[in-house]
Write a protein that holds these residues in place. Structure first.
Motif, PDB file in Angstrom:
ATOM      1  N   GLY A   1       0.817  -1.203   0.000  1.00 15.86           N
ATOM      2  CA  GLY A   1       0.000   0.000   0.000  1.00 15.86           C
ATOM      3  C   GLY A   1       0.849   1.250   0.000  1.00 15.86           C
ATOM      4  O   GLY A   1       0.786   2.067  -0.916  1.00 15.86           O
ATOM      5  N   ASN A   2       1.673   1.388   1.012  1.00 22.69           N
ATOM      6  CA  ASN A   2       2.506   2.587   1.175  1.00 22.69           C
ATOM      7  C   ASN A   2       3.808   2.426   0.395  1.00 22.69           C
ATOM      8  O   ASN A   2       4.623   1.546   0.702  1.00 22.69           O
ATOM      9  CB  ASN A   2       2.805   2.795   2.665  1.00 22.69           C
ATOM     10  CG  ASN A   2       3.416   4.154   2.950  1.00 22.69           C
ATOM     11  OD1 ASN A   2       4.265   4.633   2.212  1.00 22.69           O
ATOM     12  ND2 ASN A   2       2.985   4.772   4.039  1.00 22.69           N
TER      13      ASN A   2
ATOM     14  N   ALA B   1       1.222  -6.697  -5.056  1.00 22.40           N
ATOM     15  CA  ALA B   1       1.526  -6.184  -3.721  1.00 22.40           C
ATOM     16  C   ALA B   1       2.085  -7.319  -2.876  1.00 22.40           C
ATOM     17  O   ALA B   1       1.558  -8.428  -2.902  1.00 22.40           O
ATOM     18  CB  ALA B   1       0.271  -5.611  -3.061  1.00 22.40           C
TER      19      ALA B   1
ATOM     20  N   GLU C   1      -6.971  -2.455   4.017  1.00 22.86           N
ATOM     21  CA  GLU C   1      -6.244  -1.245   3.629  1.00 22.86           C
ATOM     22  C   GLU C   1      -4.925  -1.119   4.390  1.00 22.86           C
ATOM     23  O   GLU C   1      -4.526  -0.017   4.793  1.00 22.86           O
ATOM     24  CB  GLU C   1      -7.111   0.006   3.875  1.00 22.86           C
ATOM     25  CG  GLU C   1      -8.414   0.024   3.104  1.00 22.86           C
ATOM     26  CD  GLU C   1      -8.199   0.152   1.598  1.00 22.86           C
ATOM     27  OE1 GLU C   1      -7.720   1.202   1.161  1.00 22.86           O
ATOM     28  OE2 GLU C   1      -8.496  -0.820   0.873  1.00 22.86           O
TER      29      GLU C   1
ATOM     30  N   THR D   1      -1.350  -0.510   5.611  1.00 29.97           N
ATOM     31  CA  THR D   1      -0.308   0.485   5.323  1.00 29.97           C
ATOM     32  C   THR D   1      -0.823   1.689   4.526  1.00 29.97           C
ATOM     33  O   THR D   1      -0.051   2.590   4.206  1.00 29.97           O
ATOM     34  CB  THR D   1       0.916  -0.108   4.580  1.00 29.97           C
ATOM     35  OG1 THR D   1       0.609  -0.306   3.195  1.00 29.97           O
ATOM     36  CG2 THR D   1       1.387  -1.406   5.214  1.00 29.97           C
ATOM     37  N   LYS D   2      -2.121   1.708   4.231  1.00 30.31           N
ATOM     38  CA  LYS D   2      -2.689   2.823   3.473  1.00 30.31           C
ATOM     39  C   LYS D   2      -3.296   3.856   4.425  1.00 30.31           C
ATOM     40  O   LYS D   2      -3.341   3.666   5.637  1.00 30.31           O
ATOM     41  CB  LYS D   2      -3.737   2.306   2.483  1.00 30.31           C
ATOM     42  CG  LYS D   2      -3.188   1.334   1.458  1.00 30.31           C
ATOM     43  CD  LYS D   2      -4.277   0.786   0.558  1.00 30.31           C
ATOM     44  CE  LYS D   2      -3.734  -0.267  -0.403  1.00 30.31           C
ATOM     45  NZ  LYS D   2      -4.794  -0.877  -1.232  1.00 30.31           N
TER      46      LYS D   2
ATOM     47  N   GLU E   1      -6.132   2.570   6.795  1.00 31.31           N
ATOM     48  CA  GLU E   1      -5.874   1.257   7.406  1.00 31.31           C
ATOM     49  C   GLU E   1      -6.813   1.027   8.583  1.00 31.31           C
ATOM     50  O   GLU E   1      -7.071   1.923   9.393  1.00 31.31           O
ATOM     51  CB  GLU E   1      -4.422   1.197   7.878  1.00 31.31           C
ATOM     52  CG  GLU E   1      -4.075  -0.064   8.626  1.00 31.31           C
ATOM     53  CD  GLU E   1      -2.602  -0.105   9.041  1.00 31.31           C
ATOM     54  OE1 GLU E   1      -1.761  -0.254   8.152  1.00 31.31           O
ATOM     55  OE2 GLU E   1      -2.327   0.044  10.243  1.00 31.31           O
TER      56      GLU E   1
ATOM     57  N   GLY F   1     -12.755  -2.977   0.446  1.00 33.92           N
ATOM     58  CA  GLY F   1     -11.319  -3.254   0.454  1.00 33.92           C
ATOM     59  C   GLY F   1     -11.022  -4.737   0.640  1.00 33.92           C
ATOM     60  O   GLY F   1     -11.883  -5.530   1.023  1.00 33.92           O
TER      61      GLY F   1
END
Length: 278
Positions: free
Chosen positions: A13-14, A84, A187, A189-190, A193, A214
């Motif tokens: 995510g990040n 991912a 979600e 690391t977004k 989260e 999600g």
């Protein structure tokens, strides 16, 4: 000289979670094999890189796997990326690794983020021993069979699940496992989260009324150890030894296997089973 296959862990995510080693590997690889080239292209653009890419996914893994191996045998190096996380985790990359092993091609792992370990750490549920079960089948019969086989699993269990399947999955889990602790992570690391720590009954009730959003990682506590009255009796253990022996195992091996499964002494099981034949 053969090229190398690099298994590159990418952010879940990040983008800040991409390691310097992963960035260097992507920069140095001759070409990149990606689950979805559009997703990987965004990562490369973030790094200011332009690379030849091949699409390698569940539906073309046989034909494209052979093509990638041919390029590796010609001396080119390849960075394998999933959308991912780490390649080969719920991902056809494992087949490409097997092909490379058969062809004598070196495979190098470039560790990176993975959703299952991240969710386990956040869950608050025992993580010393766990099993990763990946995605459950979309078919209700297959899903029920999978869950039924896990009813007595004492280790923490980790599943991946899509939002449109989550309500039915939670209902099936509750029916098969009974009340258990569960952590629902999405979600990861977004920006948004979320990690919800609750019980299966409360989760099932919540998502009957609130549509999930999600991709989810579900962490569920394992079954409690069997009480003494639930344990396999000595008579049942001996019968199992004879069953395994009838299936082709030696008496000694059958007694050893059953002893490991039930906690009964191997020598005792061996003696009792041998006396049945005498």
């Amino acid at each position: 000289m053969n090229g190398k296959l690099y298994l590159v862990g990418t952010p879940i995510g990040n983008l800040g979670d991409l390691t310097p080693r992963a960035a260097d590997t992507l920069a140095q690889a001759d070409f990149i094999a990606a689950e979805d080239t559009r997703v990987t292209l965004r990562l490369l653009s973030h790094l200011g890189l332009k690379k030849p890419m091949l699409s390698y996914h569940e539906h073309n893994r046989e034909s494209m796997g052979n093509k990638i191996v041919s390029k590796l045998l010609s001396g080119e190096s390849c960075a394998l990326c999933t959308d991912a996380g780490m390649p080969c985790i719920s991902d056809p990359g494992q087949d490409l690794v097997a092909l490379c092993a058969q062809s004598g091609i070196e495979v190098v792992a470039i560790p990176g983020p993975t959703a299952l370990a991240t969710a386990l750490a956040l869950s608050g549920i025992a993580g010393g021993r766990f099993v990763f079960e990946g995605f459950l089948s979309v078919k209700k019969g297959s899903r029920q069979k999978h869950l039924a086989a896990l009813k007595s699993e004492e280790r923490t269990m980790i599943f991946y699940e899509a939002p449109h399947k989550l309500p039915a999955t939670l209902e099936d889990m509750l029916a098969n496992f009974g009340e258990r602790k569960i952590s629902l992570c999405r979600e990861l690391t977004k920006l948004h989260e979320e990690c919800v720590r609750t019980t299966l009954s409360e989760a099932a009730a919540h998502y009957r009324e609130h549509p999930p959003r999600g991709e989810y990682v579900l962490v569920i506590e394992g079954a409690p150890p069997p009480s003494p009255e639930q344990a396999v009796s000595e008579e049942e253990a001996v019968a199992l030894v004879k069953q395994l022996q009838a299936g082709g195992l030696s008496l000694s091996q059958a007694a050893k296997d059953v002893a490991g499964m039930t906690g009964h002494k191997k020598t005792r099981l061996y003696t009792l089973a041998a006396n049945i034949d005498s």
